[in-house]
Motif scaffolding. Structure first.
Motif, short mmCIF file in Angstrom:
data_model
loop_
_atom_site.label_atom_id
_atom_site.label_comp_id
_atom_site.label_asym_id
_atom_site.label_seq_id
_atom_site.Cartn_x
_atom_site.Cartn_y
_atom_site.Cartn_z
N GLN A 173 -8.86 -128.26 -31.67
CA GLN A 173 -9.13 -128.42 -33.02
C GLN A 173 -11.14 -128.86 -32.45
N LEU A 174 -11.37 -129.11 -31.68
CA LEU A 174 -12.42 -129.56 -31.84
C LEU A 174 -13.77 -128.19 -31.29
N PHE A 175 -12.76 -127.78 -29.98
CA PHE A 175 -13.41 -125.78 -30.26
C PHE A 175 -13.34 -125.16 -31.40
N ALA A 176 -12.83 -125.71 -31.97
CA ALA A 176 -12.43 -124.80 -33.42
C ALA A 176 -13.55 -125.25 -34.46
N GLU A 177 -14.05 -125.63 -34.42
CA GLU A 177 -14.86 -126.65 -35.43
C GLU A 177 -16.52 -125.97 -34.84
N ASP A 178 -16.27 -126.29 -33.21
CA ASP A 178 -17.52 -125.56 -32.74
C ASP A 178 -17.60 -124.30 -33.41
N TRP A 179 -16.56 -123.62 -33.23
CA TRP A 179 -16.47 -121.61 -33.49
C TRP A 179 -16.69 -121.81 -34.80
N GLN A 180 -16.23 -122.79 -34.76
CA GLN A 180 -16.30 -122.19 -37.28
C GLN A 180 -18.14 -122.82 -37.49
N TRP A 181 -18.38 -123.14 -36.55
CA TRP A 181 -20.31 -123.85 -36.85
C TRP A 181 -20.34 -122.58 -36.47
N ILE A 182 -20.73 -121.87 -35.11
CA ILE A 182 -21.15 -120.30 -35.16
C ILE A 182 -21.01 -119.17 -35.82
N THR A 183 -19.47 -118.73 -35.54
CA THR A 183 -19.11 -117.72 -36.30
C THR A 183 -18.54 -117.64 -38.04
N GLY A 184 -18.14 -118.55 -38.90
CA GLY A 184 -17.74 -118.80 -39.63
C GLY A 184 -15.91 -118.20 -40.25
N ALA A 185 -14.96 -118.40 -38.91
CA ALA A 185 -13.96 -117.95 -39.13
C ALA A 185 -13.35 -118.22 -37.69
N PRO A 186 -12.95 -119.07 -38.06
CA PRO A 186 -11.46 -119.74 -37.40
C PRO A 186 -11.21 -119.21 -35.98
N PRO A 187 -10.98 -119.84 -34.79
CA PRO A 187 -10.43 -118.89 -33.35
C PRO A 187 -8.97 -118.71 -33.48
N PRO A 188 -8.56 -118.00 -32.56
CA PRO A 188 -6.97 -118.33 -32.34
C PRO A 188 -6.48 -119.89 -32.38
N LEU A 189 -5.54 -120.08 -32.58
CA LEU A 189 -5.02 -121.96 -33.07
C LEU A 189 -3.51 -121.76 -32.55
N ALA A 190 -3.38 -122.61 -31.48
CA ALA A 190 -1.67 -122.83 -31.20
C ALA A 190 -0.94 -123.91 -31.99
N PRO A 191 0.26 -123.74 -31.83
CA PRO A 191 0.54 -125.10 -32.62
C PRO A 191 0.67 -126.17 -31.33
N LEU A 192 0.79 -127.45 -31.92
CA LEU A 192 1.40 -128.77 -31.33
C LEU A 192 2.14 -128.48 -29.63
N PRO A 193 1.54 -128.60 -28.35
CA PRO A 193 2.29 -128.40 -27.25
C PRO A 193 3.05 -129.65 -27.06
N PRO A 194 4.27 -129.51 -26.79
CA PRO A 194 5.56 -130.32 -25.96
C PRO A 194 5.21 -131.68 -25.44
N ALA A 195 5.38 -133.26 -24.99
CA ALA A 195 4.84 -134.13 -24.95
C ALA A 195 6.02 -134.39 -23.56
N ASP A 196 5.38 -134.32 -22.53
CA ASP A 196 6.72 -133.61 -21.42
C ASP A 196 6.10 -134.97 -20.50
N GLY A 197 5.36 -135.58 -20.24
CA GLY A 197 4.24 -136.61 -19.63
C GLY A 197 4.96 -137.65 -19.94
N GLU A 198 4.10 -138.63 -19.13
CA GLU A 198 4.35 -140.37 -18.92
C GLU A 198 2.58 -140.35 -19.52
N ALA A 199 1.98 -140.55 -19.96
CA ALA A 199 0.32 -140.26 -20.23
C ALA A 199 0.15 -141.08 -21.77
N SER A 200 -0.72 -142.19 -22.07
CA SER A 200 -1.18 -142.08 -23.25
C SER A 200 -2.79 -141.83 -23.10
N ALA A 201 -3.15 -140.40 -24.02
CA ALA A 201 -4.20 -140.07 -23.92
C ALA A 201 -5.24 -139.90 -25.55
#
Length: 463
Positions: free
Chosen positions: A257-285
């Motif tokens: 999403q952060l990359f998309a904001e910078d990309w939108q600012w420069i190009t005026g169009a969205p980059p390709p966006l993937a769905p939310l990835p799975p949660a299969d680890g233990e760490a919080s971030a």
């Protein structure tokens, strides 16, 4: 030029200086900055008008504030993905500042130094099947830069949508042919530039982020740019000490999403966006983003809040130690609470003015009981923060005003005992290769060098 024309020119310059001084009084971030610009613009407009045009603005205008690009898809709350560590609660202020929650269920991988980090990043890029988002402050047309170029071209030829951002000032030496070759091969590549009329002349606002996102599932953040020096191949700064983080899990969507904001600012169009990835680890971030478009001074507030949360230790690694009043006070209060506060800084300069200012700040820090250490083997470019026994942050933020207020930055704040132990082991090894700073470094320096330190400190707001 006649005397009358010269007089008119001088009067016009002073009038422009007075108008600029009024702007400085209204918009400068600090009283000290307002006083400095105002005196210069009123008394010496022929010297200060042009620098003020390029350096005087305090806000990046027009950019979407709040880290919510229209291109980005809504993300579920952390509770909808995986539980978060209870220790995240003490960073609630940082989460509120970001406008996004901590997310659970991550796998983290610590990548120490350039060879390991680029092997991991380039290796991950070669596996991209749908989308590849790449952003660096610096890209050089050298051996490493051409390795990156080849991977990008190969993925684009395989049908992957490849989007690349680089900073126009940081990558000023990148030849146009490098960009043209990528575009000819199907890679969408753009330089991050101010490009809107209200920011047109501002050189201060740079995009210092380093982000790689592969198929929306794996992300990388840290301090490394793309250049042979980051592999330790360019003396006198080699060997180059740096750190990158690989993260897999829901927070990668926030990086995307952060990359998309910078990309939108420069190009005026969205980059390709993937769905939310799975949660299969233990760490919080939590993805921590900051920049000059923010309503608040996010970078400084992030460090201040994280340091205030510490109860056992605060270990910091930064190439530039130019803390503002809030961060300096937070470090001093941590010492008074009995916290083990250590800061690792370089022994070799890459920017002389910053190094001089850092040396004076290190002297004052030592006097306040903060442990300061100079890394000896080579240049230290690592940006790492360790809080207590469970929290670590890896990213692009330096401990200076430029990262606090002028640059677009990103880091991953993680809460996980196992990963924090890895970061602690890494930093312990770094401190073992460092020399403790004491007051003699400043007191026994030649008089003119000490004067130079104090002069350099006057430029703290720009460093």
């Amino acid at each position: 030029m006649t005397a009358s024309a010269l007089t008119v020119g001088i009067v016009a310059l002073h009038l422009l200086g007075a108008l600029a001084a009024l702007h400085a009084i209204r918009h400068a971030r600090t009283p000290q900055g307002a006083i400095g610009w105002t005196l210069g613009l009123l008394l010496l407009p022929y010297v200060t008008l042009l620098p003020y045009l390029y350096l005087g603005s305090s806000r990046f205008l027009g950019y979407r504030v709040g880290h919510h690009a229209p291109a980005a898809r809504p993300l579920p709350a952390a509770a909808d993905t995986a539980p978060v560590d209870p220790g995240c609660a003490r960073y609630a202020a940082i989460s509120a500042l970001q406008g996004r929650p901590f997310r659970g269920g991550h796998r983290l991988r610590l990548l120490i130094d350039g060879e390991v980090a680029f092997a991991a990043m380039l290796g991950a890029m070669t596996t991209a099947e749908h989308s590849l988002l790449v952003q660096f402050f610096i890209i050089h047309d050298d051996v490493l830069g051409r390795r990156l170029q080849q991977v990008l071209l190969e993925r684009a030829a395989a049908g992957v949508r490849v989007c690349v951002l680089f900073d126009g000032i940081g990558s000023h030496a990148l030849p146009q042919r490098y960009v043209d070759e990528l575009r000819a091969g199907g890679v969408a590549i753009h330089r991050f530039a101010t490009h809107r009329w209200r920011n047109r002349f501002q050189l201060n606002f740079r995009n210092h982020r380093k982000i790689v996102v592969v198929d929306g599932a794996r992300g990388f953040v840290g301090g490394l740019n793309v250049g042979d020096e980051y592999l330790g191949r360019k003396p006198p700064l080699s060997p180059w000490r740096d750190t990158q983080l690989e993260i897999a899990g829901p927070a990668v969507a926030d990086l995307q999403q952060l990359f998309a904001e910078d990309w939108q600012w420069i190009t005026g169009a969205p980059p390709p966006l993937a769905p939310l990835p799975p949660a299969d680890g233990e760490a919080s971030a939590l993805v921590v983003a900051s920049g000059p478009a923010d309503a608040q001074e996010t970078g400084s507030l992030f460090f201040t809040a994280a340091i205030h949360a510490a109860r056992q230790r605060v270990w910091l690694s930064t190439p530039y130690f130019v803390p503002d009043t809030a961060v300096r006070s937070a470090l001093q209060l941590a010492v008074l609470r009995g916290v083990d506060v250590r800061v690792l800084i370089p022994a070799r300069p890459d920017h002389r003015t910053v190094f001089l200012a850092s040396t004076l700040h290190a002297y004052n820090a030592v006097r306040a009981g903060i442990g300061m250490f100079r890394y000896q083997p080579g240049f230290l470019h690592q940006k790492a923060l360790l809080i207590d026994r469970d929290t670590a942050a890896i990213g692009s933020l330096n401990l200076d005003s430029r990262s606090f207020r002028l640059n677009f930055e990103v880091a991953a704040l993680t809460v996980d005992h196992s990963f924090a132990a890895e970061v602690a082991a890494m930093l312990s090894a770094d401190f073992a290769r460092a020399r403790a700073v004491d007051e003699r470094e400043y007191r026994e320096a030649p008089f003119l060098r000490r004067v130079a330190m104090h002069v350099a400190r006057l430029f703290d707001p720009l460093l």
